[in-house]
Design a protein around this motif. Structure first.
Motif, PDB file in Angstrom:
ATOM      1  N   PRO A 134     -38.016  -4.774  -2.395  1.00 55.13           N
ATOM      2  CA  PRO A 134     -38.400  -4.545  -0.993  1.00 55.13           C
ATOM      3  C   PRO A 134     -39.132  -5.737  -0.370  1.00 55.13           C
ATOM      4  O   PRO A 134     -39.134  -5.884   0.837  1.00 55.13           O
ATOM      5  CB  PRO A 134     -39.310  -3.320  -1.059  1.00 55.13           C
ATOM      6  CG  PRO A 134     -38.892  -2.609  -2.297  1.00 55.13           C
ATOM      7  CD  PRO A 134     -38.503  -3.700  -3.264  1.00 55.13           C
ATOM      8  N   GLU A 135     -39.732  -6.565  -1.176  1.00 52.39           N
ATOM      9  CA  GLU A 135     -40.381  -7.776  -0.658  1.00 52.39           C
ATOM     10  C   GLU A 135     -39.343  -8.833  -0.279  1.00 52.39           C
ATOM     11  O   GLU A 135     -39.546  -9.582   0.664  1.00 52.39           O
ATOM     12  CB  GLU A 135     -41.362  -8.362  -1.681  1.00 52.39           C
ATOM     13  CG  GLU A 135     -42.566  -7.488  -1.962  1.00 52.39           C
ATOM     14  CD  GLU A 135     -42.247  -6.285  -2.851  1.00 52.39           C
ATOM     15  OE1 GLU A 135     -42.882  -5.237  -2.652  1.00 52.39           O
ATOM     16  OE2 GLU A 135     -41.347  -6.379  -3.715  1.00 52.39           O
ATOM     17  N   GLU A 136     -38.255  -8.877  -1.030  1.00 52.05           N
ATOM     18  CA  GLU A 136     -37.210  -9.865  -0.748  1.00 52.05           C
ATOM     19  C   GLU A 136     -36.321  -9.454   0.419  1.00 52.05           C
ATOM     20  O   GLU A 136     -35.855 -10.303   1.182  1.00 52.05           O
ATOM     21  CB  GLU A 136     -36.325 -10.058  -1.988  1.00 52.05           C
ATOM     22  CG  GLU A 136     -37.044 -10.682  -3.157  1.00 52.05           C
ATOM     23  CD  GLU A 136     -36.228 -10.638  -4.426  1.00 52.05           C
ATOM     24  OE1 GLU A 136     -36.326 -11.610  -5.205  1.00 52.05           O
ATOM     25  OE2 GLU A 136     -35.492  -9.658  -4.655  1.00 52.05           O
ATOM     26  N   LEU A 137     -36.073  -8.175   0.530  1.00 53.42           N
ATOM     27  CA  LEU A 137     -35.218  -7.667   1.605  1.00 53.42           C
ATOM     28  C   LEU A 137     -35.942  -6.487   2.254  1.00 53.42           C
ATOM     29  O   LEU A 137     -35.908  -5.367   1.759  1.00 53.42           O
ATOM     30  CB  LEU A 137     -33.856  -7.248   1.059  1.00 53.42           C
ATOM     31  CG  LEU A 137     -32.763  -7.014   2.084  1.00 53.42           C
ATOM     32  CD1 LEU A 137     -32.582  -8.216   3.007  1.00 53.42           C
ATOM     33  CD2 LEU A 137     -31.442  -6.727   1.405  1.00 53.42           C
ATOM     34  N   GLN A 138     -36.613  -6.766   3.341  1.00 50.19           N
ATOM     35  CA  GLN A 138     -37.381  -5.744   4.046  1.00 50.19           C
ATOM     36  C   GLN A 138     -36.447  -4.912   4.914  1.00 50.19           C
ATOM     37  O   GLN A 138     -35.645  -5.457   5.662  1.00 50.19           O
ATOM     38  CB  GLN A 138     -38.459  -6.396   4.911  1.00 50.19           C
ATOM     39  CG  GLN A 138     -39.442  -7.190   4.092  1.00 50.19           C
ATOM     40  CD  GLN A 138     -40.412  -7.963   4.959  1.00 50.19           C
ATOM     41  OE1 GLN A 138     -40.396  -7.905   6.177  1.00 50.19           O
ATOM     42  NE2 GLN A 138     -41.286  -8.715   4.306  1.00 50.19           N
ATOM     43  N   VAL A 139     -36.557  -3.606   4.808  1.00 49.74           N
ATOM     44  CA  VAL A 139     -35.711  -2.686   5.566  1.00 49.74           C
ATOM     45  C   VAL A 139     -36.561  -2.056   6.660  1.00 49.74           C
ATOM     46  O   VAL A 139     -37.619  -1.480   6.386  1.00 49.74           O
ATOM     47  CB  VAL A 139     -35.103  -1.598   4.650  1.00 49.74           C
ATOM     48  CG1 VAL A 139     -34.213  -0.659   5.441  1.00 49.74           C
ATOM     49  CG2 VAL A 139     -34.315  -2.259   3.514  1.00 49.74           C
ATOM     50  N   ARG A 140     -36.074  -2.184   7.892  1.00 54.03           N
ATOM     51  CA  ARG A 140     -36.820  -1.696   9.048  1.00 54.03           C
ATOM     52  C   ARG A 140     -35.935  -0.814   9.927  1.00 54.03           C
ATOM     53  O   ARG A 140     -34.724  -0.960   9.943  1.00 54.03           O
ATOM     54  CB  ARG A 140     -37.349  -2.863   9.897  1.00 54.03           C
ATOM     55  CG  ARG A 140     -38.235  -3.838   9.147  1.00 54.03           C
ATOM     56  CD  ARG A 140     -39.570  -3.202   8.819  1.00 54.03           C
ATOM     57  NE  ARG A 140     -40.475  -4.117   8.158  1.00 54.03           N
ATOM     58  CZ  ARG A 140     -40.721  -4.120   6.859  1.00 54.03           C
ATOM     59  NH1 ARG A 140     -40.117  -3.259   6.068  1.00 54.03           N
ATOM     60  NH2 ARG A 140     -41.577  -4.962   6.327  1.00 54.03           N
ATOM     61  N   ILE A 141     -36.601   0.071  10.682  1.00 53.91           N
ATOM     62  CA  ILE A 141     -35.940   0.925  11.674  1.00 53.91           C
ATOM     63  C   ILE A 141     -36.548   0.581  13.021  1.00 53.91           C
ATOM     64  O   ILE A 141     -37.778   0.583  13.166  1.00 53.91           O
ATOM     65  CB  ILE A 141     -36.156   2.422  11.362  1.00 53.91           C
ATOM     66  CG1 ILE A 141     -35.612   2.768   9.982  1.00 53.91           C
ATOM     67  CG2 ILE A 141     -35.514   3.294  12.442  1.00 53.91           C
ATOM     68  CD1 ILE A 141     -36.089   4.110   9.460  1.00 53.91           C
ATOM     69  N   LEU A 142     -35.714   0.298  14.001  1.00 49.42           N
ATOM     70  CA  LEU A 142     -36.193  -0.047  15.338  1.00 49.42           C
ATOM     71  C   LEU A 142     -36.780   1.184  16.018  1.00 49.42           C
ATOM     72  O   LEU A 142     -36.076   2.176  16.245  1.00 49.42           O
ATOM     73  CB  LEU A 142     -35.046  -0.618  16.185  1.00 49.42           C
ATOM     74  CG  LEU A 142     -35.387  -0.993  17.622  1.00 49.42           C
ATOM     75  CD1 LEU A 142     -36.464  -2.080  17.667  1.00 49.42           C
ATOM     76  CD2 LEU A 142     -34.129  -1.437  18.355  1.00 49.42           C
ATOM     77  N   ILE A 143     -38.061   1.131  16.339  1.00 52.83           N
ATOM     78  CA  ILE A 143     -38.734   2.245  17.016  1.00 52.83           C
ATOM     79  C   ILE A 143     -38.045   2.502  18.364  1.00 52.83           C
ATOM     80  O   ILE A 143     -37.799   1.572  19.118  1.00 52.83           O
ATOM     81  CB  ILE A 143     -40.236   1.922  17.226  1.00 52.83           C
ATOM     82  CG1 ILE A 143     -40.942   1.797  15.882  1.00 52.83           C
ATOM     83  CG2 ILE A 143     -40.901   2.991  18.097  1.00 52.83           C
ATOM     84  CD1 ILE A 143     -42.366   1.264  15.973  1.00 52.83           C
ATOM     85  N   GLU A 144     -37.726   3.753  18.623  1.00 48.99           N
ATOM     86  CA  GLU A 144     -37.076   4.226  19.854  1.00 48.99           C
ATOM     87  C   GLU A 144     -35.637   3.739  20.015  1.00 48.99           C
ATOM     88  O   GLU A 144     -35.031   3.961  21.045  1.00 48.99           O
ATOM     89  CB  GLU A 144     -37.898   3.875  21.092  1.00 48.99           C
ATOM     90  CG  GLU A 144     -39.250   4.549  21.126  1.00 48.99           C
ATOM     91  CD  GLU A 144     -40.052   4.211  22.370  1.00 48.99           C
ATOM     92  OE1 GLU A 144     -39.639   3.354  23.181  1.00 48.99           O
ATOM     93  OE2 GLU A 144     -41.114   4.833  22.549  1.00 48.99           O
ATOM     94  N   GLY A 145     -35.093   3.068  19.025  1.00 45.25           N
ATOM     95  CA  GLY A 145     -33.692   2.685  19.019  1.00 45.25           C
ATOM     96  C   GLY A 145     -33.234   1.907  20.245  1.00 45.25           C
ATOM     97  O   GLY A 145     -34.026   1.257  20.936  1.00 45.25           O
ATOM     98  N   PHE A 146     -31.926   1.984  20.496  1.00 43.07           N
ATOM     99  CA  PHE A 146     -31.354   1.244  21.619  1.00 43.07           C
ATOM    100  C   PHE A 146     -31.843   1.793  22.951  1.00 43.07           C
ATOM    101  O   PHE A 146     -31.977   1.047  23.916  1.00 43.07           O
ATOM    102  CB  PHE A 146     -29.816   1.274  21.560  1.00 43.07           C
ATOM    103  CG  PHE A 146     -29.192   0.359  22.566  1.00 43.07           C
ATOM    104  CD1 PHE A 146     -29.199  -1.010  22.374  1.00 43.07           C
ATOM    105  CD2 PHE A 146     -28.619   0.854  23.725  1.00 43.07           C
ATOM    106  CE1 PHE A 146     -28.649  -1.877  23.318  1.00 43.07           C
ATOM    107  CE2 PHE A 146     -28.063   0.008  24.668  1.00 43.07           C
ATOM    108  CZ  PHE A 146     -28.076  -1.359  24.458  1.00 43.07           C
TER     109      PHE A 146
END
Length: 188
Positions: A134-146
């Motif tokens: 997880p440090e090498e490839l951080q996974v994120r979700i965009l708050i409130e999306g498009f």
């Protein structure tokens, strides 16, 4: 009449089932604010990758520049086809961020409430099998999306949008821009 007995029975049954979206503690999926992502896009940060997991129809109404379109159901289909197909799918779809020593992958759908978290969790759980931490490839979700993105930038900074079809959007007083097809669901 409320409460509907069938609804209440279904709700009680659902509360006894295990959650369908699980993320291992090692695969910490976090949220990212649109202003942080926007700054990365303005700087053309080569370590940030945006994946749009909305439907084809939604994607045709506007996009975040440079976002890679990967319909959310494709990951599920690959998973159903077996471990080998799932790994092949992940290595193909996410080849660019996987090739870097450190990268950030941002997933979004229209509101980032269901599809983006679902895909992000599945992808995060694959990281060890893909040889990443997880440090090498951080996974994120965009708050409130498009939805949050277009409402924040359509007037202020239109360069952070591409392919926006104004005929597909309506501006509602307390909601902002919404897809015309979604207006009946937003009206009160």
């Amino acid at each position: 009449r409320f409460p509907n007995p069938k609804f209440m029975a279904a709700k009680q049954s659902a509360s006894k089932r295990p959650p369908t979206l699980t993320v291992s503690p090692e695969a910490a999926v976090q949220h990212i604010h649109r202003d942080v992502l926007a700054e990365s896009l303005r700087k053309k940060d080569p370590t940030v990758f945006v994946y749009d997991v909305r439907s084809e129809d939604e994607c045709a109404c506007g996009r975040i520049p440079g976002a890679v379109f990967v319909p959310f159901h494709l990951l599920d289909e690959a998973q159903l086809a077996g471990e080998d197909k799932l790994m092949e799918f992940a290595r193909t779809q996410f080849a660019a961020p996987l090739a870097l020593p450190v990268a950030t992958v941002v997933f979004h759908c229209m509101y980032s409430q269901m599809r983006a978290p679902h895909v992000a969790a599945k992808f995060a759980n694959l990281l060890p099998k893909l040889g990443k931490t997880p440090e090498e490839l951080q996974v994120r979700i965009l708050i409130e999306g498009f939805h949050g993105w277009i409402n924040a930038f359509h007037q202020k900074e239109p360069a952070l949008l591409e392919g926006v079809d104004p005929s597909m959007w309506q501006d509602l007083p307390e909601v902002g821009l919404v897809l015309t097809a979604d207006v009946p669901f937003c009206a009160q």
